[in-house]
Structures are given as structure tokens and as C-alpha cells.
Design an enzyme around this catalytic site. Structure first.
Site, mmCIF file in Angstrom:
data_model
loop_
_atom_site.group_PDB
_atom_site.id
_atom_site.type_symbol
_atom_site.label_atom_id
_atom_site.label_comp_id
_atom_site.label_asym_id
_atom_site.label_seq_id
_atom_site.Cartn_x
_atom_site.Cartn_y
_atom_site.Cartn_z
ATOM 1 N N GLY A 10 -32.663 -90.432 59.215
ATOM 2 C CA GLY A 10 -31.962 -89.688 58.171
ATOM 3 C C GLY A 10 -32.127 -88.198 58.380
ATOM 4 O O GLY A 10 -33.233 -87.727 58.684
ATOM 5 N N GLY A 13 -31.283 -84.000 53.110
ATOM 6 C CA GLY A 13 -32.271 -83.070 52.572
ATOM 7 C C GLY A 13 -33.696 -83.426 52.944
ATOM 8 O O GLY A 13 -34.460 -82.580 53.412
ATOM 9 N N LEU A 14 -34.070 -84.693 52.771
ATOM 10 C CA LEU A 14 -35.443 -85.113 53.061
ATOM 11 C C LEU A 14 -35.755 -85.102 54.554
ATOM 12 O O LEU A 14 -36.830 -84.659 54.968
ATOM 13 C CB LEU A 14 -35.687 -86.532 52.516
ATOM 14 C CG LEU A 14 -36.008 -86.656 51.036
ATOM 15 C CD1 LEU A 14 -36.419 -88.086 50.719
ATOM 16 C CD2 LEU A 14 -37.085 -85.685 50.607
ATOM 17 N N LYS A 107 -37.354 -94.962 45.723
ATOM 18 C CA LYS A 107 -37.637 -94.670 44.324
ATOM 19 C C LYS A 107 -37.394 -95.831 43.361
ATOM 20 O O LYS A 107 -38.035 -95.918 42.339
ATOM 21 C CB LYS A 107 -36.805 -93.449 43.894
ATOM 22 C CG LYS A 107 -37.279 -92.177 44.585
ATOM 23 C CD LYS A 107 -36.676 -90.918 44.002
ATOM 24 C CE LYS A 107 -35.182 -90.828 44.221
ATOM 25 N NZ LYS A 107 -34.639 -89.504 43.838
ATOM 26 N N ALA A 173 -27.127 -86.710 48.523
ATOM 27 C CA ALA A 173 -27.476 -88.122 48.288
ATOM 28 C C ALA A 173 -28.454 -88.244 47.123
ATOM 29 O O ALA A 173 -28.335 -89.134 46.293
ATOM 30 C CB ALA A 173 -28.049 -88.732 49.554
ATOM 31 N N THR A 174 -29.413 -87.325 47.079
ATOM 32 C CA THR A 174 -30.401 -87.380 46.001
ATOM 33 C C THR A 174 -29.751 -87.186 44.634
ATOM 34 O O THR A 174 -30.054 -87.895 43.678
ATOM 35 C CB THR A 174 -31.468 -86.282 46.210
ATOM 36 O OG1 THR A 174 -32.042 -86.437 47.499
ATOM 37 C CG2 THR A 174 -32.569 -86.385 45.170
ATOM 38 N N GLU A 177 -27.962 -90.277 43.667
ATOM 39 C CA GLU A 177 -28.918 -91.305 43.230
ATOM 40 C C GLU A 177 -29.329 -91.054 41.789
ATOM 41 O O GLU A 177 -29.491 -91.983 41.004
ATOM 42 C CB GLU A 177 -30.162 -91.304 44.130
ATOM 43 C CG GLU A 177 -29.938 -92.013 45.455
ATOM 44 C CD GLU A 177 -31.229 -92.096 46.267
ATOM 45 O OE1 GLU A 177 -31.191 -91.750 47.461
ATOM 46 O OE2 GLU A 177 -32.268 -92.500 45.713
ATOM 47 N N HIS A 181 -28.398 -93.122 37.604
ATOM 48 C CA HIS A 181 -29.271 -93.501 36.491
ATOM 49 C C HIS A 181 -28.682 -93.174 35.130
ATOM 50 O O HIS A 181 -29.222 -93.583 34.106
ATOM 51 C CB HIS A 181 -30.622 -92.771 36.596
ATOM 52 C CG HIS A 181 -31.501 -93.284 37.689
ATOM 53 N ND1 HIS A 181 -32.286 -94.409 37.543
ATOM 54 C CD2 HIS A 181 -31.725 -92.835 38.941
ATOM 55 C CE1 HIS A 181 -32.958 -94.612 38.661
ATOM 56 N NE2 HIS A 181 -32.645 -93.682 39.531
#
Lengths: 315, 315
Positions: A10, A13-14, A107, A173-174, A177, A181
Site C-alpha cells: 500500500g 497515506g499510511l 481498525k 481511503a482513511t 473508511e 461509520h
């Protein structure tokens, strides 16, 4: 002592943050990386600038699998939409016979439940996977395990996070995600949103997303560690400001319980406001990677959660 | 699952608190105990009321050593005045061939340095000792290890504790150990003080002892865990109010460092004011005992510090 050689799956960002953190750590080097379109390998180290030089490929994961003897650990920094994506990728590595270690910053509770099923395959490969090694779950749920020690009965664990990002583009993507929620949204609905639709949603709330009772694997990992008996004793929520780098609130883990003297009280773990999501996710992920290598060295194999061990600081 | 059978060395404040905490935990039973004058063994469990029924002995430690097959772990709750006392007691157990595990709540850097020399003997016995498993070192220094994960460079760790005890009689040895840290006092001078001399000292400061830059093993255990390079990066101090049960300040661990993005920041771990010293020492000590048994089960032997592992919550 040999550097810890890492493959990063990946380059969002991470993944990019992992390159930057590794560049500042003497004990760690990223030797392989991939995204959805290509991959890279470098025995020396992959610097953040190298992201532009990926080799195109139709199966970047397959290319990393071919390189499996060249690294000690895998940091799974893929976006987990849909929920089964990361487990399916890990299954490919297991099937290939990869015998190294893995960490991830997954997560969702349902995702971690899928990961736990991989235990037998990991054991067969003499492999170690520590799941949920980011900030929450990860750093903050590990702090809850420590906090629990003072008590006889644990009442609940609450994690309330604050995140500020100067623009959401860097964490597409974060943010999706997190949108997943919100009431009325699901993982698949969020995945399908265009950038414009995300922007429009954010405009309605002055760029802030406030999330309550998120499905967060801190619950299952704290249950696995014997801290709580039922998942509803753990609540995770927070505020993301997508337009300012400063955190809107200080990220806090609060564990409430009763001591042997019958006193009800709460311990708290509060993250410094100047520390970014990247620092609080990648730092722990690397520390847990070093712990995973320690476990393998001591012939302790299988799937574990970050709540079960102390990470080892990487210099 | 079998209960964890524990022998407690010492029946002062900490030893008694261990009995009370164990009485409330299903997974733990205290089967043996001693103080300077006598000992007790009970296969079922030793309740707090049993303290009056010790069998007199001239060598209570020797009596516990004779019972070494009857327990799985030893909690060393002895007052460590002089500094060599606890190491000498542990050496007796090592010489006897005791193959179980140990934890302690030792506090001084110089004492932990002596303990570390016992590593070879512990390994020979296939034994595990986790040292410094109280509040500080222990719970708070373990929290520092977690906090460190977010950073590239660690600037310092500060622990500032607050303790309130309604009267100091219940913790005579502990209060003397704290007095030993005051300017003009030493470990041996404090040990020799009469109760009246202690009372007189406390009267001068309205019952409060304020201690700065205490010799505390959080420093050596954090160095051992790779968090700091030099002991002076860790400072421990605090305020003990010997006349009120309420804490004068909230016990706080603050770790300051710089992240990969060049941001200087501090994470904090704050203990609830209603939690007593006993809860914050005995809880972690039992959790680290369970971890020590896990290490032995996995054939990992020797002397370790609480900063190297995550305790396992005991129900």
C-alpha cells in the site's frame, strides 16, 4: 545488528508515512513496496522519493510474494474496503509459504474477526501476525490493558480521538473508511463515493466528521486480552477535522473500573496534540513488528492482537 | 484453568494488600506467606484474617524455601533496606533450585542493578523474574514504553506521583524508604529512625513529603527497554500526604519526544485519584506474575524488567 527489512503493502497515506518514518529510524529499512498498479524492490532502502519509480504490474501483490525471501516483515497498509480484502491478501502470502512476520493497522471489529481465522495457516508457516497495531486499536488499546491492571472489575473503556488533516486528499481511503461509520452509510457505499461526493458531504459539516460508537476492533482485542467480557463495554468515537492540521480534541483513552478497595475510578492516556495520526499509527506498527520478530525468534507463532504484547521501541 | 499459586514474602503494607487483592481475584490464591518472625502455608488460600496465625520461626524465608514445590510464583513484598536485602533473599531461592517465577515492586535503581546480576542463576533454574512491577517502576514506566512508540527521539520521561495515606502507620517501611530520598538522609539513616523521629519530621511539613529527582529504577528499566540512552533522561518525584487519604496531585507519567514530522510533543498517562498506591502496585505485580508464568511456559528464562513486557490481566 541487522536492520529489520520491511515490505509495505500500500502506498496511500499510511504506506507513504511508513517510508518517511523508516527513513528516520536506523533499525528499519523498507526494501519492498507495492500499490494497486505497481511495485518496487531495493535491497538498500526505498526512500520516499522512490514512489514515482514503481514498476507497473497487473499483480503487484504477486510480485512482492516472489520477493518473500528478501524481507523479514510485512506492514499491511492497504485500505480494507471491502472488509475481506486484507484477509484475502494475507491468505495469498500464507499459501505461498511466507514464513516472516506481519503487522497491520486494521481498525474494524469484523475485519479482525476474519483475520483471527488465519491462525492455523500462520502457525503452519512458523509465521507471526500481530493485528491492529495502529493508534486505535494499537497504542490506545494497549494502554487500556496497562490501565486495567489496577482494577478488579472493568466497567468500560472509552477512546475519543481527535484528528486534524490540512486537506483530506492525502488520506482519501482513511476518510472514506470514516464516512462508512456515519449513520446511513456503509463500507461499500463509502467506497463508491466520488471525490466530489466526499467533498460535498464534508462541506455540510464545516469539514468535520464526528463519529460515535464506531465499529472498532479495540473491542474484540480487549476481549481477547481478558479486559472486558462483552464488546459493548468498549466505545470508540472521535472528531476528524479535514481542513485544519490541528486536532479539534486531544485523543484520550479512558478506562473506568473498581479497585479492590471498592473505589470507582478512571485512568487516562492522552496523546500530545502535536502528534499526527501517522506518527501514532506507524510508530506502534514498527514497534509491534519488532515484537513479532522477537516472537518468531522464540518459536511463538500464530495470529495475535496488539493488546497481547508490548511493542519494542525501534531506533 | 488452575489458579496461580503465590507465595508472598513480607506482611507489611504491600504484603497485606496482596492478600486482599488476591481474595477478590478468581485466578489467584496466596498459599504461603512470611514476615520477619514467622510463616504460614495453606493449600486452599490464605485470607487476610490469617495474618494473626503465623507459625513462629527463626528463618521464615527458609521455611518458604522448603515449600518451594507448593507455589508457582513469589511476590517479593519485603522492605529493601538495606539495598542488598532482597537480592540476598532471592539468591537463597536460586541456590535452593527454585524453578518458579518471581515479581517484585522494587523501586531503587541501585537495587535493580543488583537484581540484574542474578540473571545467570535464574536461567540455570529455568526460572523467570520480572523486576520493578509496581506503580513506578511498573505501570507508569510500562506506559512510557507505549508512549515512546510515536516518536523518533525521546527527550525525557517524567513521573510525578501523588499519594495520600490516612495515617502512615500502615506503611511504615514505605514512608521510611521515601524519607531516605530527602536531602540529608540516606537509606541506612532512614532505617534507623524511630517512629517518633519520623512523626517529628512529618510534623514540620504538615504531614507532606515532597520528593524530587528520586533514585528510581524507572530510569534503568527504560534504558534497558531502549527508550532512553542515559539515566538522567528519566525523573521521578512526587508528593506524599501522610495525613489524608486523598491524593494531593494526580499521578502522571509524561513522555516528551519529537515525531518523524519534527513535532515536539508529550503523551501523558494519568492515574485516577481514587486509586490507591496498593491498587496500582499489587494489580500490576499480579499481572506481571501471570506474564512471568507465560514466559516460563514458553521457555524464556532469566531476569527482566517490567518495561520489557505487557502484563496479563488477572481475573
Amino acid at each position: 545488528m541487522e536492520k529489520m527489512r520491511i515490505a509495505v503493502l500500500g502506498a496511500g497515506g499510511l504506506g507513504k508515512a511508513c517510508l518517511e518514518v523508516a527513513a528516520k529510524k536506523k533499525e528499519v529499512k523498507v526494501v519492498a513496496m507495492c500499490d494497486s498498479n505497481g511495485f518496487l524492490y531495493s535491497e538498500k532502502t526505498i526512500r520516499p522519493e522512490a514512489l514515482k519509480r514503481f514498476n507497473p504490474s497487473r499483480d503487484p501483490i504477486g510480485e512482492i510474494i516472489k520477493l518473500k525471501e528478501k524481507f523479514d516483515g510485512i506492514f499491511v497498509a492497504l485500505p480494507n474496503l471491502p472488509n475481506e480484502f486484507i484477509p484475502s491478501v494475507v491468505k495469498r502470502f500464507i499459501t505461498s509459504g511466507y514464513g516472516g512476520v506481519y503487522t497491520c493497522a486494521l481498525k474494524r471489529t469484523s475485519a479482525i474477526k476474519l483475520m483471527m481465522k488465519l491462525d492455523p495457516g500462520l502457525k503452519r508457516n512458523k509465521s507471526v501476525y500481530i493485528a491492529g497495531c495502529g493508534a486505535t486499536p494499537g497504542l490506545l488499546s494497549a494502554a487500556a490493558v496497562l490501565a486495567a491492571q489496577s482494577f478488579i472489575d472493568i466497567e468500560d473503556v472509552n477512546i475519543w480521538w481527535g484528528v486534524g488533516i490540512s486537506n483530506w486528499d492525502a488520506y482519501r481511503a482513511t476518510v472514506r473508511e470514516d464516512i462508512a461509520h456515519l449513520p446511513g452509510y456503509t463500507v461499500s457505499k463509502a467506497k463508491k463515493m466520488t471525490d466530489e461526493e466526499v467533498e460535498s458531504l464534508l462541506n455540510k459539516t464545516d469539514g468535520r466528521l464526528k463519529l460515535h460508537k464506531m465499529e472498532h476492533a479495540d473491542d474484540i482485542l480487549l476481549k481477547k486480552a481478558g479486559i472486558v467480557d462483552s464488546l459493548d463495554r468498549v466505545s470508540v468515537g472521535g472528531v476528524m477535522d479535514t481542513r485544519h492540521a490541528e486536532k479539534p480534541v486531544s485523543t484520550t483513552m479512558t478506562l473506568t473500573g473498581t479497585t479492590f478497595e471498592g473505589k470507582r475510578s478512571s485512568h487516562r492516556f492522552i496523546l500530545g496534540d502535536e502528534t499526527s495520526m501517522a506518527a501514532n499509527v506507524i510508530g506502534p506498527a514498527l514497534g509491534y513488528m519488532k515484537r513479532a520478530l522477537w516472537l518468531k525468534q522464540h518459536k511463538i507463532y500464530g495470529m495475535f492482537g496488539s493488546t497481547e504484547f508490548m511493542p519494542i521501541f525501534t531506533r
